[in-house]
Enzyme design. Structure first.
Site, mmCIF file in Angstrom:
data_model
loop_
_atom_site.group_PDB
_atom_site.id
_atom_site.type_symbol
_atom_site.label_atom_id
_atom_site.label_comp_id
_atom_site.label_asym_id
_atom_site.label_seq_id
_atom_site.Cartn_x
_atom_site.Cartn_y
_atom_site.Cartn_z
ATOM 1 N N GLU A 1 -12.802 -4.443 11.058
ATOM 2 C CA GLU A 1 -12.556 -3.137 10.438
ATOM 3 C C GLU A 1 -13.924 -2.479 10.354
ATOM 4 O O GLU A 1 -14.732 -2.831 9.508
ATOM 5 C CB GLU A 1 -11.894 -3.324 9.073
ATOM 6 C CG GLU A 1 -11.459 -2.027 8.418
ATOM 7 C CD GLU A 1 -12.519 -1.472 7.492
ATOM 8 O OE1 GLU A 1 -13.215 -0.511 7.904
ATOM 9 O OE2 GLU A 1 -12.664 -2.005 6.386
ATOM 10 N N CYS B 1 -16.175 3.384 4.492
ATOM 11 C CA CYS B 1 -15.808 3.314 5.906
ATOM 12 C C CYS B 1 -14.763 4.365 6.253
ATOM 13 O O CYS B 1 -14.542 4.661 7.429
ATOM 14 C CB CYS B 1 -15.303 1.922 6.253
ATOM 15 S SG CYS B 1 -13.913 1.375 5.245
#
Length: 684
Positions: free
Chosen positions: A258, A297
């Site tokens: 990720e 993120c």
């Protein structure tokens, strides 16, 4: 002045580390908070401990028991969260920033406790049914099962969410029965160490189920085997390097990444500066720039707006950014804290300088940036920085460079197709937002954007009151994205648990499949007795215990009475001419009458262990039932789930799922469904 402590790793059930190594500094004023330790963990011992003690202790419990343990851990941490808030302050986080990390992490534990309790069986095998007949005689069938992988998980996490990042991976791993070794980013590992200490002190962690590595992973990845799993959260560059570790490739070790990505938010072409959606867009961009000082993120890195409104967007963003007070979060009025470390401060500065080769700066340090608080001159603060791409279609720039901080770049487009093309230039991201009030715009844009983004938020004034926002991954929805975003998936409810389970196809007779899955499979041998299944307590019921009922012939009076009672006078039940002209060629009974009549056939009316029917699953009406047809039902104990719960009166109980088949006088299936009931356990 007290000496800063040395952080410790938690390896093989003991805390390791006495001698300080790398200093970890407060993001607020630069003083040393702690040191990483110089001792190197024995990773062979760590892996052996996970395989031996971890697997044994986790497999001594079932899905339901592990779900209950997750809930207990969540409650324990919730009672001690303030000590985590006090420590999180030094990472530069405001109270609101820390809330995401601390409360968000704990909420994920609660969420997976609930998912396990509701959706997983009592046992360590999950049946992905229904079984599929593979022969004409019904004696050979196949299905899929999911079982624990019999390996360990290594979770390598990023610095920005040292608590949530660990717990959102730990929760589904633990629920799946897989021990894990957690490696947080060193710069904020003091927070991960603090929460692991609390979990250890709780006494709720089964031996070997969780280990912590502070510092380098050394040769850990070189020791893994095919039953193991690696997950990574961090930069795309680091993900690419770890993914090709020779040992991981040699043993086909699943690797999920990720990665930080160039997420975007598109302002719809329909939105005008006076619209409510325009304000929503401005607020969303500024919030994503300043929450966690942009160190998410999922933060908006590219703000894609209609060219005709570019100046209006830029003006409104500058106005809001000028009101953002930066500094020590303990100072009243401060809305944005520091970056997590001084290394991060230097890295963001370098990335902004690279972006300025293709962008103009619209707002930044020169616009009154002056952090508040004592000692902040030594802190890792960075000014909210708004850029504008000179040519949004040019190679490089904001389509390739990510400044992982309070930085976003404006890009102009002329039509929706161009906006979607610009969004795709990010080469895959975790999330994209579309702010629009036009449903046709959403219907056109979302299917196109979905190929490039892992999650899509459609924001309008209707959703705004309850929207969790662009940058909020939720336990119920997948977190991940294609391409640059890593190509992996996390969270997503039960999907995350299945990632840590091994799927296998199983073939055999229905009776053998029932024995393996612990779930009744149609066509399997059933057990009929003189005692009605509803008269048995939870422990006494056997999977496959069945009742074949007496028969009932459906009359015209049944249709009339049911129609009057329910108010359902649909023409297929009452208009003989219209019904004859239909594909059925006759009047047919209400589907819900068939259900009611079947219940009348199989229910045992007297007081007994069955407390209540609380749901129907997989309901299908297969064939029509007409006046004069005779129906019969078979009730079979399909699945038992012991959630370890009791009624409000303190009576222990479990959940039983019953398979129901309703047939007609020709033996044809007319209705099929599962009934869920609460069933008392035998009194002690």
């Amino acid at each position: 002045m007290s000496v800063a402590p040395t952080l410790q790793s938690f390896i093989a059930g003991r805390w390791l580390g006495q001698h300080g190594a790398q200093p970890l500094r407060s993001a607020l004023d630069g003083h040393v908070l702690a040191y990483s330790h110089e001792e190197r963990p024995d990773f062979a011992e760590a892996i052996e401990h996970a395989r031996r003690e971890g697997l044994r202790s986790l497999m001594a419990m079932d899905f339901q028991q592990r779900a209950a343990r997750l809930k207990a851990l969540a409650l324990y941490l919730a009672e001690r969260k303030e000590q985590l808030y006090a420590l999180s302050h030094h990472s530069g986080a405001t109270r609101a920033d820390s809330w995401i990390d601390i409360e968000g992490g704990n909420a994920t534990l609660f969420a997976y406790a609930g998912i396990g309790s509701r959706e997983l069986p009592s046992g360590n095998l999950l049946h992905e049914g229904p079984a599929i007949p593979l022969g004409k005689q019904g004696t050979f069938a196949g299905s899929h099962i999911l079982v624990p992988r019999a390996g360990l998980a290594v979770h390598i996490n990023a610095f920005n969410f040292p608590i949530w990042g660990m717990l959102e991976k730990f929760a589904p791993t633990f629920l799946a029965g897989m021990p894990c070794i957690v490696k947080p980013a060193t710069s904020t590992s003091y927070l991960t160490e603090a929460v692991v200490r609390l979990m250890d002190e709780s006494g709720l962690l089964p031996a070997g189920s969780l280990q912590l590595v502070v510092g380098s992973t050394g040769d850990l990845l070189d020791r893994l085997q095919g039953q193991d799993v690696v997950t990574f959260t961090g930069s795309a560059d680091t993900a690419a390097k770890l993914r090709v570790t020779p040992n991981l490739i040699r043993h086909s070790v699943p690797f999920t990444a990720e990665a930080d990505s160039l997420n975007c938010a598109i302002l719809g072409p329909d939105v005008k500066p006076d619209d409510a959606e325009f304000d929503l867009y401005i607020k969303e961009v500024v919030r994503e720039m300043t929450t966690k000082a942009g160190q998410k993120c999922t933060a908006i890195r590219r703000a894609i707006v209609p060219a005709k409104h570019l100046d209006a967007v830029a003006t409104r963003l500058r106005e809001r950014l000028s009101k953002v007070v930066v500094g020590d979060p303990s100072v009243e009025g401060v809305r944005m804290g520091a970056l997590a470390s001084h290394d991060q401060q230097r890295d963001v500065g370098e990335r902004v300088r690279s972006l300025l080769q293709s962008c103009d700066q619209l707002f930044g340090a020169s616009d009154g940036f002056e952090p508040r608080g004592e000692g902040v001159s030594e802190g890792a603060f960075f000014a909210p920085t708004l850029l504008q791409a000179r040519d949004p279609h040019a190679d490089g720039g904001a389509h390739d460079i990510e400044a992982f901080g309070p930085v976003s770049t404006l890009m102009a487009y002329d039509d929706l197709d161009e906006a979607l093309a610009l969004a795709a230039r990010g080469k895959g991201s975790l999330v994209a937002s579309l702010v629009t009030a036009d449903r046709e715009v959403a219907a056109k844009a979302i299917p196109v954007a979905a190929a490039w983004h892992g999650r899509l938020l459609i924001l309008d004034s209707e959703a705004a009151a309850e929207s969790t926002g662009h940058g909020s991954p939720l336990p119920q929805l997948k977190h991940g994205g294609p391409g640059r975003a890593g190509g992996g998936e996390e969270l997503g409810g039960l999907r995350a648990v299945k990632h840590y389970l091994q799927r296998a196809a199983v073939q055999g007779s229905p009776s053998m499949l029932m024995a393996v899955t612990g779930e009744y499979v149609r066509g399997a041998q059933v057990f009929e007795s003189e005692v009605h299944p509803f008269r048995r307590h939870f422990e006494e019921l056997r999977i496959g215990e069945s009742l074949l009922t007496h028969r009932r012939t459906v009359t015209e009076a049944d249709l009339v009475n049911f129609g009057c009672l329910s108010g359902d006078h649909f023409y297929m039940h009452f208009d003989d001419i219209a019904a004859r002209q239909s594909q059925f060629g006759k009047r047919i009974a209400h589907g819900y009458f068939v259900l009611s009549a079947a219940a009348g056939l199989f229910v045992s009316p007297g007081e007994g262990p069955v407390l209540a029917n609380y749901g129907l699953d997989t309901l299908r009406f297969i064939s029509p039932v007409g006046i004069g047809d005779t129906i019969q039902a078979r009730l079979t104990c399909k699945r038992k789930i012991d959630q370890g719960k009791s009624s409000p009166l303190g009576q222990p109980q479990g959940v039983v799922a019953w398979d129901v088949e309703v047939t007609n006088q020709l033996g044809e299936l007319v209705a099929s469904y599962d009934i869920l009931t609460l069933v008392l356990k035998r009194p002690a």
